[in-house]
Design a protein around this motif. Structure first.
Motif, short mmCIF file in Angstrom:
data_model
loop_
_atom_site.label_atom_id
_atom_site.label_comp_id
_atom_site.label_asym_id
_atom_site.label_seq_id
_atom_site.Cartn_x
_atom_site.Cartn_y
_atom_site.Cartn_z
N ILE A 10 1.26 14.91 43.35
CA ILE A 10 0.23 14.63 44.24
C ILE A 10 -0.38 13.11 44.01
CG2 ILE A 10 -2.35 15.57 44.45
CD1 ILE A 10 -1.54 18.08 43.13
N TYR A 11 -0.59 12.69 45.03
CA TYR A 11 -0.86 11.12 44.73
C TYR A 11 -2.39 11.08 45.45
CZ TYR A 11 3.93 10.60 44.28
OH TYR A 11 5.36 10.53 43.71
N ARG A 12 -3.36 10.39 44.48
CA ARG A 12 -4.96 10.40 45.21
C ARG A 12 -5.40 8.91 44.58
NH1 ARG A 12 -7.77 16.08 44.72
NH2 ARG A 12 -9.13 14.93 46.43
N PRO A 14 -8.22 7.12 42.41
CA PRO A 14 -9.10 7.35 41.49
C PRO A 14 -10.22 6.68 42.07
CG PRO A 14 -6.86 6.70 40.50
CD PRO A 14 -6.74 6.58 41.89
N GLN A 15 -10.21 5.34 42.74
CA GLN A 15 -11.45 4.82 42.87
C GLN A 15 -12.11 5.31 44.04
OE1 GLN A 15 -8.54 3.51 42.90
NE2 GLN A 15 -8.26 1.59 41.45
N ALA A 16 -11.48 6.17 45.10
CA ALA A 16 -12.03 6.77 46.14
C ALA A 16 -12.60 8.00 45.66
CB ALA A 16 -11.01 7.15 47.31
N LEU A 17 -12.28 8.55 44.61
CA LEU A 17 -12.78 10.01 43.99
C LEU A 17 -13.97 9.47 43.35
CD1 LEU A 17 -9.58 11.86 42.64
CD2 LEU A 17 -11.00 12.32 44.63
N ILE A 18 -13.86 8.36 42.38
CA ILE A 18 -15.09 7.93 41.88
C ILE A 18 -16.15 7.73 42.57
CG2 ILE A 18 -16.22 6.31 40.10
CD1 ILE A 18 -13.30 6.42 38.74
N GLY A 19 -15.92 6.93 43.66
CA GLY A 19 -16.95 6.36 44.71
C GLY A 19 -17.67 7.51 45.41
N GLY A 20 -16.65 8.46 45.79
CA GLY A 20 -17.23 9.73 46.42
C GLY A 20 -18.04 10.67 45.88
N VAL A 21 -17.80 10.65 44.35
CA VAL A 21 -18.87 11.72 43.56
C VAL A 21 -19.99 10.89 43.58
CG1 VAL A 21 -19.26 12.29 41.29
CG2 VAL A 21 -17.02 12.64 42.12
N LEU A 22 -20.08 9.42 43.19
CA LEU A 22 -21.41 8.67 43.14
C LEU A 22 -22.13 8.72 44.47
CD1 LEU A 22 -20.13 5.58 41.03
CD2 LEU A 22 -21.38 7.69 40.36
N LEU A 23 -21.46 8.49 45.56
CA LEU A 23 -22.28 8.75 46.88
C LEU A 23 -22.71 10.03 47.10
CD1 LEU A 23 -19.76 6.85 49.33
CD2 LEU A 23 -22.02 5.98 48.68
N LEU A 24 -22.17 11.12 46.80
CA LEU A 24 -22.54 12.55 46.85
C LEU A 24 -23.82 12.70 46.27
CD1 LEU A 24 -19.20 14.48 47.45
CD2 LEU A 24 -20.97 14.03 48.99
N VAL A 25 -23.96 12.14 44.73
CA VAL A 25 -24.94 12.45 43.84
C VAL A 25 -26.09 11.80 44.54
CG1 VAL A 25 -25.62 11.57 41.60
CG2 VAL A 25 -23.32 12.75 41.71
N LEU A 110 -1.42 6.59 55.26
CA LEU A 110 -1.64 7.44 54.05
C LEU A 110 -3.03 6.90 53.75
CD1 LEU A 110 1.89 7.11 52.56
CD2 LEU A 110 0.98 8.79 53.97
N TRP A 111 -4.04 7.63 53.75
CA TRP A 111 -5.30 6.95 53.34
C TRP A 111 -5.62 7.28 51.90
CZ3 TRP A 111 -10.25 6.01 56.08
CH2 TRP A 111 -9.99 6.09 57.41
N SER A 112 -4.78 8.20 51.29
CA SER A 112 -5.19 8.28 49.77
C SER A 112 -4.26 7.17 48.85
CB SER A 112 -4.66 9.60 49.22
OG SER A 112 -3.30 9.72 49.55
N VAL A 113 -3.44 6.31 49.69
CA VAL A 113 -2.64 5.38 49.17
C VAL A 113 -2.78 4.00 49.69
CG1 VAL A 113 -0.51 4.59 48.43
CG2 VAL A 113 -0.86 6.96 48.72
#
Length: 230
Positions: A10-12, A14-25, A110-113
């Motif tokens: 699985i390739y994702r 990390p910057q997008a995940l962190i940014g997404g969580v912060l935006l959702l919060v 590939l959006w996640s890469v």
């Protein structure tokens, strides 16, 4: 006898995940505050905005991923999931974005890469410095300790951690690469090794992510109606 499950790599991002969580919060905090403490039409507007924004934020940050195993590549983009048997893939291309090119000529991003041009420039500068240190080490123009120290910090980029203290060995280990470029190298190796395998043949399938689009459309419609009613 059951067929063993093939484990995915699985390739994702990390910057997008962190940014997404912060935006959702942030969106959740503002939206819930307006929902429960707002007056008049404010709670309804806040509800419509949450229904619209939350799925979109999740779609572009948390959702994208690439799953790869011995038989196929599955690309989960914001609004689509594309399943590509290795036998149907012609190439993996890196430019301003990373893309899969299939034999029919179609291409899928590939959006996640994501490609980091800034990261490539940074790695290029470090590679140039590493080569310069290696040349000085061979010609006696610098200390061996200095050359080794100059390369030691690049372990996360080019896998030079076991090269010892000599600039010559670090230089021979190969060029430095950004993380996303190394992901593409991994995928190209899998394509080369599995592209002709019998189990890696089949049809390409594309599934639209209605679970993301439907709530976002509903939120947009509700928000438009509320604004139109005034």
């Amino acid at each position: 006898m059951t067929t063993p499950l093939v484990k995915d790599r699985i390739y994702r991002s990390p910057q997008a995940l962190i940014g997404g969580v912060l935006l959702l919060v942030i969106v959740g905090w503002l939206g819930i505050d307006a929902l429960f403490r707002g007056q008049g039409r404010t709670p309804w507007l806040a509800l419509a905005a949450l229904i619209l924004i939350v799925p979109l934020v999740a779609a572009f940050t948390l959702r994208p991923a690439v799953f790869a195993n011995e038989d196929r590549l599955r690309v989960r983009n914001p609004f689509r999931v594309i399943t590509l048997p290795w036998g149907e893939i012609a190439s993996l291309r890196s430019g301003y974005s990373n893309e899969v090119i299939v034999k029919s000529g179609a291409k899928y991003q590939l959006w996640s890469v994501p490609v980091s041009l800034r990261g490539r420039k940074k790695v290029a500068r470090r590679q140039a410095k590493a080569e310069s240190d290696a040349r000085r080490g061979r010609t006696g123009g610098g200390t061996r300790f200095g050359a080794g120290r100059g390369l030691g910090g690049f372990d996360g980029f080019g896998g030079f951690g076991g090269a010892g203290g000599r600039g010559e060995l670090d230089h021979e280990a190969g060029p430095l690469r950004t993380e996303t470029d190394k992901v593409m190298d991994d995928l190209r190796e899998m394509l080369e090794s599995r592209g002709s395998a019998e189990s890696a043949q089949g049809e390409i399938t594309v599934r639209w992510a209605y679970e993301v689009a439907a709530p976002a459309v509903a939120g947009a419609v509700l928000l438009a109606v509320l604004l139109a009613v005034g």
